[in-house]
Write an enzyme that holds these catalytic residues in place. Structure first.
Site, short mmCIF file in Angstrom:
data_model
loop_
_atom_site.label_atom_id
_atom_site.label_comp_id
_atom_site.label_asym_id
_atom_site.label_seq_id
_atom_site.Cartn_x
_atom_site.Cartn_y
_atom_site.Cartn_z
N THR A 116 0.89 -1.18 0.00
CA THR A 116 0.00 0.00 0.00
C THR A 116 0.91 1.21 0.00
O THR A 116 1.59 1.49 0.99
CB THR A 116 -0.91 0.03 1.24
OG1 THR A 116 -1.66 -1.19 1.28
CG2 THR A 116 -1.87 1.21 1.18
N LYS A 191 -7.34 1.86 -3.40
CA LYS A 191 -7.04 1.45 -2.01
C LYS A 191 -7.21 2.63 -1.06
O LYS A 191 -7.66 2.49 0.08
CB LYS A 191 -5.60 0.89 -1.96
CG LYS A 191 -5.08 0.58 -0.57
CD LYS A 191 -5.64 -0.70 0.04
CE LYS A 191 -5.17 -0.86 1.48
NZ LYS A 191 -5.49 -2.13 2.08
N LYS A 259 0.02 5.42 8.23
CA LYS A 259 0.81 5.51 6.99
C LYS A 259 -0.14 5.66 5.80
O LYS A 259 0.03 6.51 4.94
CB LYS A 259 1.66 4.24 6.87
CG LYS A 259 2.58 4.14 5.69
CD LYS A 259 2.06 3.26 4.56
CE LYS A 259 1.86 1.82 4.91
NZ LYS A 259 1.34 1.01 3.81
P1 NAP Z 1 5.20 -6.44 7.59
O1 NAP Z 1 4.75 -7.72 8.22
O2 NAP Z 1 5.78 -5.38 8.44
O3 NAP Z 1 6.25 -6.83 6.45
C1 NAP Z 1 6.95 -5.87 5.71
C2 NAP Z 1 7.89 -6.58 4.78
O4 NAP Z 1 8.65 -5.62 4.05
C3 NAP Z 1 8.93 -7.43 5.53
O5 NAP Z 1 9.23 -8.54 4.72
C4 NAP Z 1 10.13 -6.49 5.63
O6 NAP Z 1 11.36 -7.17 5.77
C5 NAP Z 1 10.05 -5.81 4.28
N1 NAP Z 1 10.70 -4.51 4.25
C6 NAP Z 1 10.28 -3.38 4.87
N2 NAP Z 1 11.14 -2.38 4.61
C7 NAP Z 1 12.10 -2.88 3.81
C8 NAP Z 1 13.24 -2.32 3.20
N3 NAP Z 1 13.56 -1.04 3.36
N4 NAP Z 1 14.01 -3.14 2.44
C9 NAP Z 1 13.68 -4.43 2.30
N5 NAP Z 1 12.61 -5.01 2.83
C10 NAP Z 1 11.82 -4.25 3.58
O7 NAP Z 1 4.00 -5.77 6.75
P2 NAP Z 1 2.70 -6.44 6.15
O8 NAP Z 1 1.64 -6.47 7.17
O9 NAP Z 1 3.07 -7.68 5.41
O10 NAP Z 1 2.25 -5.30 5.10
C11 NAP Z 1 2.92 -5.12 3.86
C12 NAP Z 1 2.17 -4.09 3.03
O11 NAP Z 1 0.82 -4.54 2.85
C13 NAP Z 1 2.07 -2.70 3.70
O12 NAP Z 1 2.15 -1.71 2.72
C14 NAP Z 1 0.69 -2.74 4.35
O13 NAP Z 1 0.15 -1.43 4.49
C15 NAP Z 1 -0.09 -3.56 3.34
N6 NAP Z 1 -1.26 -4.25 3.90
C16 NAP Z 1 -1.18 -4.92 5.09
C17 NAP Z 1 -2.30 -5.55 5.59
C18 NAP Z 1 -2.26 -6.28 6.91
O14 NAP Z 1 -3.34 -6.63 7.44
N7 NAP Z 1 -1.08 -6.56 7.47
C19 NAP Z 1 -3.52 -5.50 4.90
C20 NAP Z 1 -3.57 -4.83 3.67
C21 NAP Z 1 -2.43 -4.21 3.18
P3 NAP Z 1 11.85 -7.69 7.23
O15 NAP Z 1 11.21 -9.03 7.42
O16 NAP Z 1 13.32 -7.76 7.12
O17 NAP Z 1 11.39 -6.66 8.24
#
Ligand code: NAP
Length: 311
Positions: A116, A191, A259
């Site tokens: 997102t 979104k 965010k």
């Molecule tokens: P998350 O669990 O915090 O995972 C983030 C991922 O991105 C991890 O693999 C992290 O690596 C990687 N990452 C972050 N910064 C990075 C960087 N600078 N370089 C390389 N890798 C990086 O987040 P998530 O919940 O999966 O969400 C991911 C996206 O989907 C976000 O944009 C969020 O807004 C969106 N989203 C989430 C949900 C939800 O319910 N969680 C629902 C809809 C949309 P590490 O493992 O090393 O930290």
């Protein structure tokens, strides 16, 4: 020792993988980990990259795919590169950083981003990829962790129609609904609408439950009745029990919502949309963060009202 049937199945799986598009998946977080797993389980050869390598190793062990040590290496052989990282800056880093995807990508490859993020970064990436003979789809998702685990995500896509049509069957393996919304950036704009609708709705639900309690009503009974009428919503169905119990250690984190709302409010400043409720709820989420609720579910707006009740 393998039976003849097992051997034939292994051979046929291998043949299927060889004839299928090669996939790379960048970012194995709460969302990316199961999403990449569905692609592998659908038979695609998948190579993953994750900043924290231990997670990539664990994924490869669980699903039987490969992992690479940089985004560029993960993308090297790929026909399609999927990504799902945190925000605009993370995306720029994994895509255009010194070891980013664009340095490994072959001409003709398609990048599909599920982060997102802003419509602006989507257009920026599209322009960079076009210079290299590659294409881009922005494809943010809704449905949360459960949607990702159950391959039941809603995917809103921006990009070229013919690219979308060629990639849609692959995205379908992770999703319940996949829609093309318009040119690059349109998935992110859609979104944003999703987050605007959720923000106001969750505040309304929190206020309703807060009012019910102070009016001496049984919140559970109230929801049993009104959820069968016009007030029903996904949030009401799926969040009222935990809200009434004051439990917020699950779901979609307040930090993520802030965010997303920052992206929405920035876009609204550009297109002139008036979003007074969204702007207010964003500030309320700031109050939740001040209560220590950074990782709490977005339904914790009720905790903010309760904290004010006490003060
Ligand atoms: P998350 O669990 O915090 O995972 C983030 C991922 O991105 C991890 O693999 C992290 O690596 C990687 N990452 C972050 N910064 C990075 C960087 N600078 N370089 C390389 N890798 C990086 O987040 P998530 O919940 O999966 O969400 C991911 C996206 O989907 C976000 O944009 C969020 O807004 C969106 N989203 C989430 C949900 C939800 O319910 N969680 C629902 C809809 C949309 P590490 O493992 O090393 O930290």
């Amino acid at each position: 020792m393998h039976s003849v049937n097992e051997y034939t199945r292994c051979q046929s799986d291998r043949w299927k993988e060889e004839s299928m598009k090669k996939i790379s998946f960048i970012g194995l977080g709460v969302m990316g980990y199961p999403m990449a797993g569905h692609l592998k389980q659908a038979g695609y050869p998948v190579t993953v990259y994750n900043r924290t390598t231990a997670k990539a190793e664990q994924w490869a062990k669980e699903f039987g795919g490969e992992f690479a040590l940089t985004p560029a290496l993960a993308a090297a052989e790929a026909d399609i590169v999927f990504s799902c990282v945190g925000n605009d800056d993370d995306l720029r880093q994994v895509m255009m950083g010194t070891e980013g995807v664009i340095h490994g990508l072959k001409a003709g490859a398609v990048v599909v981003d599920h982060t997102t993020a802003s419509a602006e970064v989507a257009r920026e990436l599209d322009a960079e990829l076009e210079k290299r003979g590659c294409q881009f789809l922005d494809a943010p998702v809704s449905g949360g962790q459960q949607g990702a685990i159950n391959a039941a995500l809603t995917v809103m896509v921006g990009g070229d129609d013919s690219v979308f049509q060629s990639i849609k069957p692959v995205i379908d393996t992770m999703a319940r609904s996949v829609q093309l919304m318009g040119p690059v950036g349109s998935g992110q704009l859609c979104k944003m609408v999703n987050q605007v609708c959720i923000a106001g709705l969750v505040q309304g639900l929190a206020e309703g439950l807060h009012f019910a309690e102070l009016a001496g009503l049984d919140g559970k009974k109230v929801v049993d009745v009104i959820s069968k009428g016009a007030a029903q919503s996904w949030q009401m169905d799926n969040r009222h029990e935990t809200m009434l119990a004051g439990e917020y250690e699950h779901g979609f984190a307040v930090d993520w919502m802030r965010k997303d709302l920052a992206i929405v409010l920035d876009e609204a400043r550009k297109n002139g949309a008036s979003l007074p409720v969204t702007a207010l709820v964003d500030q309320f989420y700031g109050d939740v963060q001040a209560l220590g609720g950074n990782r709490w579910d977005t339904s914790s707006l009720l905790a903010r009202l309760k904290a004010r009740e006490k003060s």
